[in-house]
Design an enzyme around this catalytic site. Structure first.
Site, mmCIF file in Angstrom:
data_model
loop_
_atom_site.group_PDB
_atom_site.id
_atom_site.type_symbol
_atom_site.label_atom_id
_atom_site.label_comp_id
_atom_site.label_asym_id
_atom_site.label_seq_id
_atom_site.Cartn_x
_atom_site.Cartn_y
_atom_site.Cartn_z
ATOM 1 N N HIS A 140 0.811 -1.218 0.000
ATOM 2 C CA HIS A 140 0.000 0.000 0.000
ATOM 3 C C HIS A 140 0.847 1.272 0.000
ATOM 4 O O HIS A 140 0.353 2.341 -0.329
ATOM 5 C CB HIS A 140 -0.989 0.005 1.176
ATOM 6 C CG HIS A 140 -0.379 0.266 2.514
ATOM 7 N ND1 HIS A 140 -0.091 -0.728 3.423
ATOM 8 C CD2 HIS A 140 0.001 1.421 3.121
ATOM 9 C CE1 HIS A 140 0.419 -0.201 4.513
ATOM 10 N NE2 HIS A 140 0.493 1.100 4.358
ATOM 11 N N ASP A 170 0.078 -7.806 1.500
ATOM 12 C CA ASP A 170 0.379 -6.371 1.498
ATOM 13 C C ASP A 170 1.889 -6.139 1.531
ATOM 14 O O ASP A 170 2.383 -5.259 2.243
ATOM 15 C CB ASP A 170 -0.301 -5.659 2.664
ATOM 16 C CG ASP A 170 -0.237 -4.131 2.519
ATOM 17 O OD1 ASP A 170 -0.190 -3.657 1.373
ATOM 18 O OD2 ASP A 170 -0.201 -3.429 3.545
ATOM 19 N N SER A 248 4.771 2.586 7.850
ATOM 20 C CA SER A 248 4.431 1.423 7.033
ATOM 21 C C SER A 248 5.612 0.991 6.176
ATOM 22 O O SER A 248 6.222 1.804 5.474
ATOM 23 C CB SER A 248 3.243 1.738 6.127
ATOM 24 O OG SER A 248 2.065 1.876 6.882
#
Length: 507
Positions: A140, A170, A248
């Site tokens: 993402h 992911d 992230s």
């Protein structure tokens, strides 16, 4: 002589007073203080060492014509990217509705290749996993990227390309050309050996604050059902080390400086609840992304749930307390070609026990496509072996459609169901093929059947382990049902074989 004595006395007094002003000798630190100093130094060393392999990832996304029109508005860049995207979509729809086709086509052609420099409007973190220039991050972080740059702690910046992505975990791997630079490679640990309570250190770039270091503990392991998508791999490490937007893709490391996870999710800001993808999964996926550019996972084509989370099933079963309940079987999936049935409880895969849905997925995921896998299955009080050949996960899961029924013929309504014998006309009406049972022609509003997801056109094939082919079979099975336990039905819904337990009043 007297003068000499007084001089000695005076010197003695002065020396005494001077020594009184001197500080007492410092006590050596206690064992507890020394231990704290060592721990403090350990954190410093881990942060310094791991930061050499952490990168800041800047992402530029393709800019639409509407975004270019608004670039002179000083408030535009202050809006969150997702909010800007929604505004763009809304305005684009309005433009297309009001603009003549020829003007629209010309405008699209003019804007298909904008001449302006890309705007870097996204940021995340990553970690170097190979000295050739491979960097692991979250999918993402780079989703929809037009251009990617990665920056190291010393300020050196490189262009990056996406080597491969895996949507279900992911994860993504980027590739840079390090030229003559010798890259510091992160040391990957073993997340299976990570224990709850261990120190956990997160390194990344939250809120564009590069190389921020936070620490806490491993709060839990094996967290699932965090994302409302059953297709996603969900076996997260939970930590109270502060993770914020921008973290992230960065590493979660232990006190030894080993990467144990890739920081991915947070549950609300400043809650102390963050989630990381276990490094063992990240290692498995990234190796395939590097070598093949994609990760092909095996699947069975089943909908599943842990028996411990299904009290209605546990009440009805004897001889088994742990396992994974098969709740539905995908049409034309690998399991549909085997002897596996809905309501079966899978207890082991090739002899390895499984107690959660994610454990079953983990065991199947890396199996060779087309190889035979032996499942230990508990069915109606008996333990059996079921062989199945996993296949490659389809790029698109078939969607199910529904049709409106014609007038229903009344049958049992105890559970909100009206059923009828399956005739040729009903089969054609609902598009039913190659299945025997009773067809659901009506589902009562707010009934237990409706709450369990049954729809007109579903075909009930078994009730409490007994095949049903006529409405009488169904009625007889309903009459025998224990009101406390309800009935366990197996049914086919638009080609997918499923199982549910129905109880009066939805209890």
């Amino acid at each position: 002589m007297k003068t000499l004595r007084w001089s000695i006395v005076l010197m003695w007094v002065l020396a005494g007073s001077e020594s009184a002003r001197l500080p007492a000798a410092e006590k050596p630190p206690s064992a507890a203080v020394e231990l704290a100093r060592q721990l403090n130094q350990a954190f410093v060393e881990v942060a310094d060492s791991v930061s050499q392999s952490v990168v800041v990832i800047r992402v530029a996304h393709k800019r639409s014509r509407l975004e270019m029109e608004d670039e002179e508005n000083p408030l535009w860049d202050m809006l969150p990217r997702e909010f800007r995207r929604r505004l763009e979509e809304q305005r684009e729809r309005e433009r297309r509705e009001n603009e003549p086709d020829r003007d629209r086509d010309r405008s699209d052609d003019e804007n298909s290749s904008p001449h302006r420099e890309p705007v870097f409007d996204g940021q995340g973190s990553g970690v170097v996993i190979r000295e050739e220039g491979y960097i692991l991050t979250n999918r993402h972080v780079v989703d929809g990227a037009d251009k990617i740059k990665v920056r190291f702690a010393d300020g050196a910046e490189f262009d990056a390309e996406i080597r491969g992505v895996d949507a279900q975990s992911d994860l993504a791997v980027l590739k840079i050309d390090p030229k003559d630079r010798k890259l510091a490679v992160a040391k990957l640990g073993d997340s299976d050996r990570t224990r709850v309570g261990e120190f956990a250190i997160a390194i990344g770039a939250p809120f564009e604050l590069d190389y921020s270091v936070t620490f806490g503990h491993v709060s839990a392991k094996g967290r699932s059902r965090i994302i409302p998508d059953p297709a996603m791999d969900q076996d997260f490490i939970q930590t109270d080390a502060n993770i914020n937007p921008g973290n992230s893709g960065g590493p979660l490391v232990n006190i030894y400086g080993e990467v144990i996870g890739i920081n991915t999710l947070i549950r609300g800001l400043r809650t102390g609840i963050g989630f990381a993808i276990p490094v063992n999964l990240a290692r498995e996926v990234s190796e395939k992304l590097i070598t093949d550019g994609k990760y092909v996972r095996a699947w069975l084509g089943v909908g599943i749930g842990a028996l411990k989370d299904e009290p209605e099933y546990r009440e009805r079963l004897s001889g088994v307390t742990e396992g994974v309940v098969v709740k539905q079987i995908q049409p034309d999936g690998p399991a549909s070609k085997s002897d596996l049935k809905p309501s079966d409880v899978i207890t082991a895969v090739d002899g390895k026990p499984v107690t959660t849905a994610q454990q079953l997925k983990n065991e199947i995921r890396s199996k060779s496509i087309g190889s035979t896998v032996v499942l230990d299955v508990h069915r109606h009080g008996k333990n059996i072996k079921v062989k199945v050949r996993p296949e490659a996960w389809p790029e698109e899961t078939p969607t199910l459609t529904s049709r409106r029924p014609a007038d229903a013929v009344d049958s049992a309504r105890r559970f909100g169901l009206t059923v009828q014998g399956l005739t040729k006309d009903l089969a054609e009406q609902f598009g039913i093929e190659k299945v025997e049972g009773v067809v659901v022609t009506e589902v009562g509003r707010n009934s237990v059947a409706e709450r369990k997801g049954l729809r007109p056109g579903d075909v009930i094939t078994e009730v409490d382990g007994t095949p049903v082919t006529t409405p009488k079979d169904f009625l007889d099975a309903v009459k025998k049902a224990d009101p406390k336990k309800g009935i366990l039905i197996i049914f086919t819904s638009r080609g997918t074989s499923k199982t549910e337990i129905l109880k009066d009043g939805g209890e």
